[in-house]
Write an enzyme that holds these catalytic residues in place. Structure first.
Site, PDB file in Angstrom:
ATOM      1  N   LEU A   1      -4.219   6.887   2.906  1.00 53.25           N
ATOM      2  CA  LEU A   1      -5.792   7.926   3.576  1.00 53.25           C
ATOM      3  C   LEU A   1      -7.237   6.425   3.392  1.00 53.25           C
ATOM      4  O   LEU A   1      -8.063   7.124   3.978  1.00 53.25           O
ATOM      5  CB  LEU A   1      -6.288   9.035   3.005  1.00 53.25           C
ATOM      6  CG  LEU A   1      -5.111  10.033   2.915  1.00 53.25           C
ATOM      7  CD1 LEU A   1      -5.147  11.817   1.968  1.00 53.25           C
ATOM      8  CD2 LEU A   1      -6.017  10.846   3.944  1.00 53.25           C
ATOM      9  N   GLY A   2      -7.059   6.238   2.960  1.00 53.88           N
ATOM     10  CA  GLY A   2      -7.857   5.192   2.219  1.00 53.88           C
ATOM     11  C   GLY A   2      -8.280   4.508   1.055  1.00 53.88           C
ATOM     12  O   GLY A   2      -6.759   4.601   0.081  1.00 53.88           O
TER      13      GLY A   2
ATOM     14  N   ASP B   1     -22.483   7.299  -8.490  1.00 50.49           N
ATOM     15  CA  ASP B   1     -21.776   6.777  -7.134  1.00 50.49           C
ATOM     16  C   ASP B   1     -21.897   7.200  -6.267  1.00 50.49           C
ATOM     17  O   ASP B   1     -21.038   7.379  -5.123  1.00 50.49           O
ATOM     18  CB  ASP B   1     -20.218   5.682  -7.957  1.00 50.49           C
ATOM     19  CG  ASP B   1     -20.319   4.520  -6.670  1.00 50.49           C
ATOM     20  OD1 ASP B   1     -21.020   3.462  -5.619  1.00 50.49           O
ATOM     21  OD2 ASP B   1     -18.887   4.314  -5.931  1.00 50.49           O
TER      22      ASP B   1
ATOM     23  N   PHE C   1     -10.915  -0.236  -6.795  1.00 49.06           N
ATOM     24  CA  PHE C   1      -9.514   0.787  -7.884  1.00 49.06           C
ATOM     25  C   PHE C   1      -8.407   0.896  -7.458  1.00 49.06           C
ATOM     26  O   PHE C   1      -7.650   1.004  -8.384  1.00 49.06           O
ATOM     27  CB  PHE C   1     -10.120   0.790  -8.803  1.00 49.06           C
ATOM     28  CG  PHE C   1     -11.363   0.990  -9.205  1.00 49.06           C
ATOM     29  CD1 PHE C   1     -11.818   0.028 -10.044  1.00 49.06           C
ATOM     30  CD2 PHE C   1     -12.974   1.335  -9.174  1.00 49.06           C
ATOM     31  CE1 PHE C   1     -12.807  -0.578 -10.982  1.00 49.06           C
ATOM     32  CE2 PHE C   1     -14.549   0.360  -9.068  1.00 49.06           C
ATOM     33  CZ  PHE C   1     -14.047  -0.595  -9.681  1.00 49.06           C
TER      34      PHE C   1
ATOM     35  N   VAL D   1      -5.549   5.896  -1.694  1.00 47.86           N
ATOM     36  CA  VAL D   1      -5.402   7.358  -1.747  1.00 47.86           C
ATOM     37  C   VAL D   1      -4.943   7.304  -0.384  1.00 47.86           C
ATOM     38  O   VAL D   1      -4.705   7.016   0.634  1.00 47.86           O
ATOM     39  CB  VAL D   1      -6.580   7.444  -2.016  1.00 47.86           C
ATOM     40  CG1 VAL D   1      -6.421   8.751  -1.400  1.00 47.86           C
ATOM     41  CG2 VAL D   1      -7.783   7.406  -2.914  1.00 47.86           C
TER      42      VAL D   1
ATOM     43  N   GLY E   1     -10.475   1.924  -2.143  1.00 43.79           N
ATOM     44  CA  GLY E   1     -10.824   1.127  -2.445  1.00 43.79           C
ATOM     45  C   GLY E   1     -10.619  -0.085  -3.302  1.00 43.79           C
ATOM     46  O   GLY E   1      -9.754  -0.714  -3.647  1.00 43.79           O
TER      47      GLY E   1
HETATM   48  N1  LIG Z   1      -9.636  13.782  -1.890  1.00 43.76           N
HETATM   49  C1  LIG Z   1      -9.207  12.707  -0.506  1.00 43.76           C
HETATM   50  N2  LIG Z   1      -8.650  13.880   0.128  1.00 43.76           N
HETATM   51  C2  LIG Z   1      -8.863  12.381   1.422  1.00 43.76           C
HETATM   52  N3  LIG Z   1      -9.510  11.124   1.311  1.00 43.76           N
HETATM   53  C3  LIG Z   1      -9.997  10.649   0.515  1.00 43.76           C
HETATM   54  C4  LIG Z   1      -9.874  11.277  -0.888  1.00 43.76           C
HETATM   55  N4  LIG Z   1     -10.172  10.962  -2.050  1.00 43.76           N
HETATM   56  C5  LIG Z   1      -9.982   9.614  -1.599  1.00 43.76           C
HETATM   57  N5  LIG Z   1     -10.140   9.682   0.390  1.00 43.76           N
HETATM   58  C6  LIG Z   1      -9.947   9.108   0.928  1.00 43.76           C
HETATM   59  O1  LIG Z   1      -9.699   7.329  -0.268  1.00 43.76           O
HETATM   60  C7  LIG Z   1     -10.742   6.332  -0.075  1.00 43.76           C
HETATM   61  C8  LIG Z   1     -11.130   5.607  -0.990  1.00 43.76           C
HETATM   62  O2  LIG Z   1     -11.017   6.745  -2.795  1.00 43.76           O
HETATM   63  P1  LIG Z   1     -11.825   6.411  -4.002  1.00 43.76           P
HETATM   64  O3  LIG Z   1     -13.567   6.499  -3.348  1.00 43.76           O
HETATM   65  O4  LIG Z   1     -12.405   8.082  -4.639  1.00 43.76           O
HETATM   66  O5  LIG Z   1     -11.607   4.957  -4.842  1.00 43.76           O
HETATM   67  P2  LIG Z   1     -11.776   4.162  -5.419  1.00 43.76           P
HETATM   68  O6  LIG Z   1     -11.189   3.001  -6.057  1.00 43.76           O
HETATM   69  O7  LIG Z   1     -12.470   4.423  -6.693  1.00 43.76           O
HETATM   70  O8  LIG Z   1     -13.460   3.309  -4.139  1.00 43.76           O
HETATM   71  P3  LIG Z   1     -14.419   2.869  -4.773  1.00 43.76           P
HETATM   72  O9  LIG Z   1     -14.491   1.414  -4.097  1.00 43.76           O
HETATM   73  O10 LIG Z   1     -15.651   3.389  -3.470  1.00 43.76           O
HETATM   74  O11 LIG Z   1     -14.518   3.553  -6.187  1.00 43.76           O
HETATM   75  C9  LIG Z   1     -12.454   7.413   0.212  1.00 43.76           C
HETATM   76  O12 LIG Z   1     -13.222   6.448   0.908  1.00 43.76           O
HETATM   77  C10 LIG Z   1     -11.588   7.870   1.146  1.00 43.76           C
HETATM   78  O13 LIG Z   1     -11.562   7.846   2.735  1.00 43.76           O
END
Ligand SMILES: Nc1ncnc2c1ncn2[C@@H]1O[C@H](COP(=O)(O)OP(=O)(O)OP(=O)(O)O)[C@@H](O)[C@H]1O
Length: 374
Positions: A118-119, A244, A123, A126, A121
Site C-alpha cells: 500500500l505504501g 509529522d 521506516f 505497509v 515510508g
Molecule cells: N492504515 C493504512 N491504510 C492504508 N494505507 C496506509 C495505512 N498506513 C500507511 N499506509 C500507506 O503506507 C505509506 C507509508 O506508511 P507510514 O507513513 O505509516 O510509513 P513510515 O515508514 O512511517 O513513513 P514516513 O517515511 O512518512 O515516516 C503511507 O503514506 C500510506 O500510503
C-alpha cells in the site's frame, strides 16, 4: 513529477490505481522508459466509441543507488471527480475488537495473508492484508527493528513498549476518534515488528487525492480540514503529539471523503517542556520556523503550523514554502486568486511566525471559514 494523459479505459488500466515498480535504471534508460510510457498513454482515437478517461500519473520514491541507477514507482490513477458535498464521518472503530497490549504470539502469516504494497515510508512498508478467519481487510505496517528500537513507558502498562506501538495504544483509549487510524494488534519478532492497522478503503493519501482530483471546492476542503483538526486535537487530548502532519500521513476515503490521520512513527508523548529542535524528524516543508531556528519547539503550535501548511496545500495545490529559508522569513508563496478571504485569513493565522500567536484548535474550529456552510 506529474503528468496528465488520456487513455481509453479498455487498454492497460482498470478503474483501480495501478502501481508498478520500474528499474533500477540508469538515467538514460529511465528517460527512455518514460518516453515509451508517454507514447503508449498518449491519447488515441476512440474508434469504438469508448469512454476516454483522464488519468494522472505520479512518480515517487525515486531512489538514487550507489551505482547511479534509479528505481522509481509509477502509479496510474483515474482522475477523480469529487462531488461537491460535505464529507461523511468515517466509520467509528469498534474498541471491543481490540485485544490487549501484548504482542500476538502466533505467527503473522498464520493469521493474515499479505497482498500488495500500500505504501512505503522511511521506516517501513505497509501491506494490504486479509485476516484469514473472517476475510476482513487490514493494513499491516512492517518495521525493521534496528531502526525502531526505542521503547517508552506509558501510564497503565507495566513494561516499556516500542514507541509507535505505545502511542497507538494510548490512542485506543475510549473515546476512540473516527479520524485517527487504529491499531488492532501487533507482532514482535527478532528483526521485524508488524502493526495491524485499520484499512479504510477505497482510500489514498491526501497528496495523491489532491493531485488526482478535479479542483477541490472550499466546501470539500473545509470538511477535510474540520476532520483533520479534530484528529490532531484528539491526539493531544490523549497525550500524543503527532509531530509529522503532512499530506502523505493523511488518508482520504475517496467514496465518503472521511479522513484518517496515520503514521505515529515520529510521534512523542505530549510534554510542556518542549522538544529539541535538532531531533525534529517531521517533513521539513511542514515544519514550523521555531523548529528550524530555536532550540525548542512545542506540540500544539507545531501542529497548528502544519495544519496551516496542509490547508494552504489543499486550496492552492502547491506548498506555501518552497525553501526552508522562506519558512524562516515567513514569505508565503502567492495564493490562487480563487481562494476566499476567510480561508486566507485562517491560513495566515496558523502560519504566524510567533508560535504563541497561533490559534488553538478550538479557535480554528470556531473560525468563520470553518463555520461557514457554503
Ligand atoms: N492504515 C493504512 N491504510 C492504508 N494505507 C496506509 C495505512 N498506513 C500507511 N499506509 C500507506 O503506507 C505509506 C507509508 O506508511 P507510514 O507513513 O505509516 O510509513 P513510515 O515508514 O512511517 O513513513 P514516513 O517515511 O512518512 O515516516 C503511507 O503514506 C500510506 O500510503
Amino acid at each position: 513529477m506529474k503528468q496528465l494523459y488520456t487513455v481509453p479505459l479498455k487498454r492497460s488500466y482498470d478503474d483501480n490505481m495501478s502501481r508498478c515498480q520500474v528499474g533500477p535504471y540508469n538515467t538514460e534508460r529511465l528517460l527512455a522508459f518514460l518516453n515509451d510510457l508517454h507514447q503508449r498513454l498518449v491519447p488515441e482515437q476512440d474508434q469504438e466509441g469508448e469512454n476516454m478517461r483522464t488519468f494522472v500519473i505520479t512518480w515517487d520514491n525515486v531512489a538514487f543507488h550507489h551505482s547511479q541507477a534509479i528505481t522509481t514507482w509509477f502509479e496510474v490513477h483515474p482522475r477523480l471527480n469529487v462531488p461537491d458535498t460535505n464529507p461523511a464521518v468515517p466509520e467509528p472503530t469498534s474498541v471491543q475488537d481490540l485485544p490487549n497490549c501484548e504482542p500476538t504470539k502466533e505467527s503473522l502469516y498464520s493469521l493474515y495473508e499479505l497482498q500488495g504494497v500500500l505504501g512505503r515510508g522511511s521506516f517501513g512498508t505497509v501491506y494490504r492484508a486479509i485476516r484469514k478467519t473472517d476475510g476482513r481487510q487490514f493494513a499491516i505496517k512492517r518495521l525493521c527493528k534496528w531502526n525502531n528500537t526505542r521503547s517508552i513507558q506509558i501510564p497503565g502498562y507495566s513494561k516499556p513498549l516500542p514507541r509507535e506501538v505505545a502511542l497507538m495504544l494510548m490512542l485506543r483509549r475510549p473515546p476512540v476518534s473516527p479520524y485517527v487510524i487504529q491499531m488492532y494488534e501487533w507482532f514482535d519478532r527478532r528483526l521485524v515488528m508488524s502493526l495491524v492497522l485499520e484499512f479504510p478503503h477505497p482510500c489514498m493519501v491526501l497528496r495523491k487525492f489532491i493531485s488526482t482530483s478535479s479542483a477541490l471546492t472550499e466546501r470539500i476542503t473545509r470538511g477535510l480540514m474540520r476532520q483533520l483538526v479534530l484528529a490532531v486535537q484528539h491526539c493531544i487530548d490523549h497525550g500524543v503529539f503527532h509531530n509529522d502532519i503532512h499530506a502523505d500521513n493523511i488518508l482520504v476515503n475517496t467514496r465518503t471523503l472521511g479522513l484518517k490521520l496515520i503514521d505515529f512513527g515520529a510521534a512523542h508523548l505530549v510534554n510542556s517542556a518542549g522538544y529539541d529542535s535538532w531531533r525534529y524528524l517531521g517533513a521539513v516543508e511542514f515544519c514550523p520556523p521555531e523548529a528550524l531556528s530555536m532550540p525548542k519547539y512545542y506540540a500544539v503550535p507545531t501542529n497548528v503550523w502544519s495544519l496551516g501548511v496542509v490547508l494552504y496545500f489543499m486550496v492552492n495545490r502547491q506548498l506555501p514554502f518552497t525553501y526552508a529559508m522562506q519558512t524562516l522569513e515567513g514569505s508565503i508563496n502567492s495564493f490562487k486568486s480563487t481562494v476566499s478571504t476567510e480561508c486566507r485569513d485562517l491560513i495566515g493565522q496558523c502560519l504566524n511566525r510567533i508560535p504563541e500567536k497561533r490559534p488553538t484548535f478550538n479557535q480554528i474550529l470556531r473560525h468563520q471559514w470553518i463555520q461557514s456552510e457554503s
